[in-house]
Design a protein around this motif. Structure first.
Motif, PDB file in Angstrom:
ATOM      1  N   ASP A  33       0.833  -1.214   0.000  1.00 48.65           N
ATOM      2  CA  ASP A  33       0.000   0.000   0.000  1.00 48.65           C
ATOM      3  C   ASP A  33       0.862   1.257   0.000  1.00 48.65           C
ATOM      4  OD1 ASP A  33       0.780  -0.275   2.633  1.00 48.65           O
ATOM      5  OD2 ASP A  33      -1.196   0.107   3.492  1.00 48.65           O
ATOM      6  N   LYS A  34       2.186   1.098   0.223  1.00 52.62           N
ATOM      7  CA  LYS A  34       3.077   2.264   0.121  1.00 52.62           C
ATOM      8  C   LYS A  34       4.378   1.861  -0.549  1.00 52.62           C
ATOM      9  CE  LYS A  34       1.470   4.976   4.016  1.00 52.62           C
ATOM     10  NZ  LYS A  34       1.526   4.830   5.457  1.00 52.62           N
ATOM     11  N   THR A  40       9.373   3.294   5.614  1.00 54.38           N
ATOM     12  CA  THR A  40      10.049   3.664   6.871  1.00 54.38           C
ATOM     13  C   THR A  40      11.508   4.047   6.662  1.00 54.38           C
ATOM     14  OG1 THR A  40       8.592   2.103   7.951  1.00 54.38           O
ATOM     15  CG2 THR A  40      10.466   2.866   9.236  1.00 54.38           C
ATOM     16  N   ILE A 169      -3.435  -5.279   1.734  1.00 52.87           N
ATOM     17  CA  ILE A 169      -3.901  -6.644   1.992  1.00 52.87           C
ATOM     18  C   ILE A 169      -4.462  -6.688   3.409  1.00 52.87           C
ATOM     19  CG2 ILE A 169      -3.175  -9.078   2.145  1.00 52.87           C
ATOM     20  CD1 ILE A 169      -2.963  -7.819  -0.671  1.00 52.87           C
ATOM     21  N   GLY A 314      13.527  -3.543  13.459  1.00 55.79           N
ATOM     22  CA  GLY A 314      13.806  -2.436  14.391  1.00 55.79           C
ATOM     23  C   GLY A 314      14.550  -1.275  13.743  1.00 55.79           C
ATOM     24  N   GLY A 317      16.949  -2.104   9.609  1.00 53.33           N
ATOM     25  CA  GLY A 317      16.449  -2.705   8.369  1.00 53.33           C
ATOM     26  C   GLY A 317      17.427  -2.580   7.208  1.00 53.33           C
ATOM     27  N   THR A 319      20.718  -2.135   7.541  1.00 51.62           N
ATOM     28  CA  THR A 319      21.919  -2.880   7.948  1.00 51.62           C
ATOM     29  C   THR A 319      21.811  -4.374   7.643  1.00 51.62           C
ATOM     30  OG1 THR A 319      22.168  -1.280   9.728  1.00 51.62           O
ATOM     31  CG2 THR A 319      23.354  -3.350  10.003  1.00 51.62           C
TER      32      THR A 319
HETATM   33  C1  LIG Z   1      14.474   7.782  12.149  1.00 53.26           C
HETATM   34  C2  LIG Z   1      14.930   6.429  11.656  1.00 53.26           C
HETATM   35  C3  LIG Z   1      16.272   6.239  11.360  1.00 53.26           C
HETATM   36  C4  LIG Z   1      16.717   4.990  10.938  1.00 53.26           C
HETATM   37  N1  LIG Z   1      18.044   4.842  10.622  1.00 53.26           N
HETATM   38  C5  LIG Z   1      18.493   3.636  10.195  1.00 53.26           C
HETATM   39  C6  LIG Z   1      19.846   3.467   9.827  1.00 53.26           C
HETATM   40  O1  LIG Z   1      20.640   4.420   9.832  1.00 53.26           O
HETATM   41  N2  LIG Z   1      20.256   2.224   9.458  1.00 53.26           N
HETATM   42  C7  LIG Z   1      19.409   1.147   9.429  1.00 53.26           C
HETATM   43  O2  LIG Z   1      19.833   0.032   9.108  1.00 53.26           O
HETATM   44  N3  LIG Z   1      18.096   1.293   9.753  1.00 53.26           N
HETATM   45  C8  LIG Z   1      17.626   2.497  10.138  1.00 53.26           C
HETATM   46  N4  LIG Z   1      16.316   2.656  10.487  1.00 53.26           N
HETATM   47  C9  LIG Z   1      15.444   1.458  10.531  1.00 53.26           C
HETATM   48  C10 LIG Z   1      14.908   1.093   9.176  1.00 53.26           C
HETATM   49  O3  LIG Z   1      14.417   2.232   8.513  1.00 53.26           O
HETATM   50  C11 LIG Z   1      13.817   0.034   9.316  1.00 53.26           C
HETATM   51  O4  LIG Z   1      14.311  -1.079  10.031  1.00 53.26           O
HETATM   52  C12 LIG Z   1      13.350  -0.447   7.958  1.00 53.26           C
HETATM   53  O5  LIG Z   1      12.934   0.641   7.182  1.00 53.26           O
HETATM   54  C13 LIG Z   1      12.247  -1.485   8.060  1.00 53.26           C
HETATM   55  O6  LIG Z   1      11.942  -1.868   6.749  1.00 53.26           O
HETATM   56  P1  LIG Z   1      10.686  -2.761   6.399  1.00 53.26           P
HETATM   57  O7  LIG Z   1      10.735  -2.959   4.930  1.00 53.26           O
HETATM   58  O8  LIG Z   1      10.641  -3.944   7.287  1.00 53.26           O
HETATM   59  O9  LIG Z   1       9.428  -1.877   6.837  1.00 53.26           O
HETATM   60  P2  LIG Z   1       8.674  -0.687   6.077  1.00 53.26           P
HETATM   61  O10 LIG Z   1       9.613   0.237   5.408  1.00 53.26           O
HETATM   62  O11 LIG Z   1       7.747  -0.106   7.071  1.00 53.26           O
HETATM   63  O12 LIG Z   1       7.892  -1.408   4.941  1.00 53.26           O
HETATM   64  C14 LIG Z   1       6.712  -2.124   5.147  1.00 53.26           C
HETATM   65  C15 LIG Z   1       6.007  -2.192   3.813  1.00 53.26           C
HETATM   66  O13 LIG Z   1       4.866  -3.043   3.932  1.00 53.26           O
HETATM   67  C16 LIG Z   1       3.742  -2.365   3.418  1.00 53.26           C
HETATM   68  N5  LIG Z   1       2.584  -2.896   4.128  1.00 53.26           N
HETATM   69  C17 LIG Z   1       2.411  -3.048   5.459  1.00 53.26           C
HETATM   70  N6  LIG Z   1       1.239  -3.626   5.736  1.00 53.26           N
HETATM   71  C18 LIG Z   1       0.636  -3.853   4.536  1.00 53.26           C
HETATM   72  C19 LIG Z   1      -0.602  -4.420   4.138  1.00 53.26           C
HETATM   73  N7  LIG Z   1      -1.460  -4.890   5.049  1.00 53.26           N
HETATM   74  N8  LIG Z   1      -0.914  -4.485   2.819  1.00 53.26           N
HETATM   75  C20 LIG Z   1      -0.055  -4.007   1.887  1.00 53.26           C
HETATM   76  N9  LIG Z   1       1.159  -3.463   2.208  1.00 53.26           N
HETATM   77  C21 LIG Z   1       1.488  -3.390   3.502  1.00 53.26           C
HETATM   78  C22 LIG Z   1       4.014  -0.893   3.673  1.00 53.26           C
HETATM   79  O14 LIG Z   1       3.232  -0.080   2.817  1.00 53.26           O
HETATM   80  C23 LIG Z   1       5.502  -0.840   3.339  1.00 53.26           C
HETATM   81  O15 LIG Z   1       5.699  -0.739   1.952  1.00 53.26           O
HETATM   82  C24 LIG Z   1      15.817   3.907  10.840  1.00 53.26           C
HETATM   83  C25 LIG Z   1      14.461   4.104  11.099  1.00 53.26           C
HETATM   84  C26 LIG Z   1      14.018   5.355  11.489  1.00 53.26           C
HETATM   85  C27 LIG Z   1      12.550   5.571  11.753  1.00 53.26           C
END
Ligand SMILES: Cc1cc2nc3c(=O)[nH]c(=O)nc-3n(C[C@H](O)[C@H](O)[C@H](O)COP(=O)(O)OP(=O)(O)OC[C@H]3O[C@@H](n4cnc5c(N)ncnc54)[C@H](O)[C@@H]3O)c2cc1C
Length: 342
Positions: A33-34, A40, A169, A314, A317, A319
């Protein structure tokens, strides 16, 4: 074989690319959805640095983080840095905990040239920054800007024949019964609370600011609970940051801005002259440990599909992204072997 990856964050896009390139014969769809720039990682500095990983076993962090570090090294050597926003930067990592850092080997074994700061170096740093750090390390590692990495990953995935679909979803059964996929890879981050019914996933709010300060070329991380950080990217410097649990507020708050600017200006007074270009909040998907495992799900209509979960990264992500994606590929390989042996 039709594979559906749910989620287009850094975990979803690396998983989708890794699966599509390792199994080119598969039809791979990313449903989300994004997409970037609204995920994040998009506002994060993308520093390679294990952080906020709960009790994830050290050997797993070393494995996933090590694979990701070598993946970034390959790009850096191949000249891909400008395209994916990759830089190799010196990092000071300090703490005022008299016991030093827990599990320090997790990162010092992976980064380049890690060495402990001597007491005279710490004294100088503390005098300059008006701080009282007790231990510190210096090393070189990568920062890869997700706002550039994610579009690059998406292009690679599309060029390899992958497909993107914009949709929310509501239940996994929706995919199992109506979408007709044979394998689901769940990379929904915080969304896994609902989609996988996993209440152990918790939100860790992070607020940061971006400033224009081209003279800052090293990162500074204070590991304390109330610590600040400064991480240079290609053309902005990221100032951080907060880690507030169970706080879902996506709006930058004045008191957090104050905490960020006061702390970072104390560390590097020259930042007072830096123009602020953005203030941003992201919700990290925290968990007691990263979850990468397969589960067989059966829909009410009786169809069984394997779901490979890959979420709960956490503050790490970026890394752990490529190592996590390769773990997913290994699980798919094992499933395929199992199938061919039946
Ligand atoms: C301020 C900040 C600084 C950070 N700095 C670092 C850093 O320097 N180094 C590092 O390693 N990490 C860093 N992080 C952490 C890192 O950003 C996250 O661990 C990582 O982005 C997580 O990725 P993800 O793909 O699991 O989650 P997300 O990016 O949240 O992706 C989830 C995806 O699933 C989709 N989704 C969720 N539910 C549904 C659904 N029901 N139906 C359809 N789509 C859905 C969302 O739309 C999105 O596209 C930082 C985070 C923050 C907030």
């Amino acid at each position: 074989m039709r594979v559906t990856v749910v989620g287009a964050g850094v975990i979803g896009m690396t998983s989708a690319l890794a699966v599509k390139t390792n199994f080119p014969q598969f039809e791979v769809h990313v449903i989300s959805d994004k997409f970037s720039p609204d995920t994040t990682a998009d506002g994060s500095a993308g520093l390679w640095s294990p952080y906020l990983l709960g009790n994830t076993p050290c050997d797993k962090i070393l494995q996933w983080g090590g694979i990701t570090h070598r993946w970034l090294e390959k790009f850096w050597k191949a000249g891909l840095a400008p395209e994916i926003g990759l830089s190799l930067i010196p990092v000071y990592r300090v703490t005022s905990d008299p016991n030093g850092f827990p599990n320090v080997s997790i990162w010092t074994e992976t980064v380049y040239g890690a060495r402990k700061l001597s007491s005279s170096e710490l004294e100088k740093l503390n005098a300059e920054c008006t701080t009282s750090y007790k231990h510190g390390w210096m090393f070189l590692t990568y920062a890869v800007e997700p706002v550039r990495l994610l579009p690059w990953l998406t292009r690679q995935f599309l060029e390899a024949g992958g497909k993107l679909r914009n949709r929310k979803i509501h239940t996994l059964n929706e995919l199992i019964d109506d979408d007709g996929c044979d394998l689901i890879i769940n990379c929904t981050g915080l969304g896994a609370r609902e989609l996988a019914g996993d209440n152990t996933v918790k939100c860790i709010r992070g607020q940061v600011a971006r400033v224009r300060a081209p003279w800052v070329m090293h990162a500074y991380l204070a590991d304390d609970d109330d610590g600040n950080y400064i991480i240079p990217n290609t053309d902005r410097v990221v100032l951080g940051g907060t880690h507030q649990e169970n706080d879902f507020d996506r709006t930058p708050r004045k008191e957090d801005c104050e905490f960020i600017y006061t702390g970072c200006h104390r560390i590097l007074p020259s930042l007072k002259n830096a123009e602020v270009t953005k203030e941003w909040v992201g919700l990290r998907p925290g968990r007691h440990q990263v979850r990468i495992e397969a589960e067989v799900c059966k829909s009410p209509k009786g169809r069984e599909v394997t779901v490979i979960h890959n979420y709960g990264h956490g503050g790490s992500g970026v890394t752990l992204c490529w190592g996590s994606a390769m773990n997913v590929v290994n699980i798919v390989e094992n499933l395929m072997n199992l199938k061919s042996n039946l």
